[in-house]
Design an enzyme around this catalytic site. Structure first.
Site, PDB file in Angstrom:
ATOM      1  N   HIS A  61       4.175  26.395 -18.408  1.00 44.57           N
ATOM      2  CA  HIS A  61       4.913  27.010 -17.474  1.00 44.57           C
ATOM      3  C   HIS A  61       4.189  28.063 -16.247  1.00 44.57           C
ATOM      4  CE1 HIS A  61       5.023  30.110 -20.932  1.00 44.57           C
ATOM      5  NE2 HIS A  61       5.190  31.077 -19.959  1.00 44.57           N
ATOM      6  N   HIS A  63       4.281  31.735 -14.676  1.00 44.64           N
ATOM      7  CA  HIS A  63       4.729  33.280 -14.347  1.00 44.64           C
ATOM      8  C   HIS A  63       4.268  33.558 -12.911  1.00 44.64           C
ATOM      9  CE1 HIS A  63       6.851  34.437 -17.891  1.00 44.64           C
ATOM     10  NE2 HIS A  63       6.070  33.834 -18.488  1.00 44.64           N
ATOM     11  N   TYR A 126       3.779  42.297 -18.356  1.00 43.00           N
ATOM     12  CA  TYR A 126       4.491  41.329 -19.303  1.00 43.00           C
ATOM     13  C   TYR A 126       3.707  40.108 -18.821  1.00 43.00           C
ATOM     14  CZ  TYR A 126       7.649  37.551 -20.779  1.00 43.00           C
ATOM     15  OH  TYR A 126       8.019  36.704 -21.037  1.00 43.00           O
ATOM     16  N   GLN A 130       1.369  37.811 -21.261  1.00 43.43           N
ATOM     17  CA  GLN A 130       1.784  36.813 -21.776  1.00 43.43           C
ATOM     18  C   GLN A 130       0.820  35.662 -22.489  1.00 43.43           C
ATOM     19  OE1 GLN A 130       5.115  36.608 -22.168  1.00 43.43           O
ATOM     20  NE2 GLN A 130       5.354  34.657 -22.967  1.00 43.43           N
TER      21      GLN A 130
END
Length: 145
Positions: A61, A63, A126, A130
């Site tokens: 994924h 971010h 964050y 991550q």
């Protein structure tokens, strides 16, 4: 420096946290593919006058913390990023197209977007850390087997 940006007739602060995944959440965003995706996101964001605050391409994924001017629709922005990165990735890494499950899509159809208000610093941390959290968790899982 003010947190606001200026356009000819407005001042703005539109910050978004966006997350999206490859089709079937396959773990293909690594090595040269991850580098290509990151470079594409940065280049296409700059073309649309969007400022990448933080970007983290994980194995399955992405971010993105980004400032998007109010004249740019968030759905158009994400559509451009996903569409153009898919074209570039498939052109550069032709082996991916050999698998029948990809079809003409590299990314899933949807994405997650959240506006960032006063928690901008927390969300930036964050996004930045991550990957480190996931690596620690994977190592712990391997050790416990």
């Amino acid at each position: 420096m003010s947190r606001f940006r200026k356009l000819s007739q407005s001042i703005w602060h539109c910050q978004y946290h966006i997350v999206w995944v490859p089709k079937y959440r396959y773990k293909v965003l690594q090595g040269a593919i991850a580098v290509e995706v990151e470079n594409c996101i940065r280049a296409f964001s700059e073309q649309q006058k969007c400022e990448v605050i933080e970007l983290n391409v994980q194995i399955d994924h992405v971010h993105l913390l980004v400032m998007v001017p109010p004249k740019v629709s968030i759905s158009d922005y994400v559509g451009t990023l996903k569409g153009r990165t898919a074209i570039r990735v498939f052109n550069r890494f032709r082996k991916l197209k050999e698998k029948p499950y990809w079809g003409n899509r590299f990314w899933t159809r949807g994405y997650c977007v959240d506006t960032v208000g006063l928690d901008a610093e927390m969300i930036q941390k964050y996004v930045k850390y991550q990957q480190k959290k996931e690596q620690v968790a994977e190592q712990r899982d391997l050790f416990n087997r």
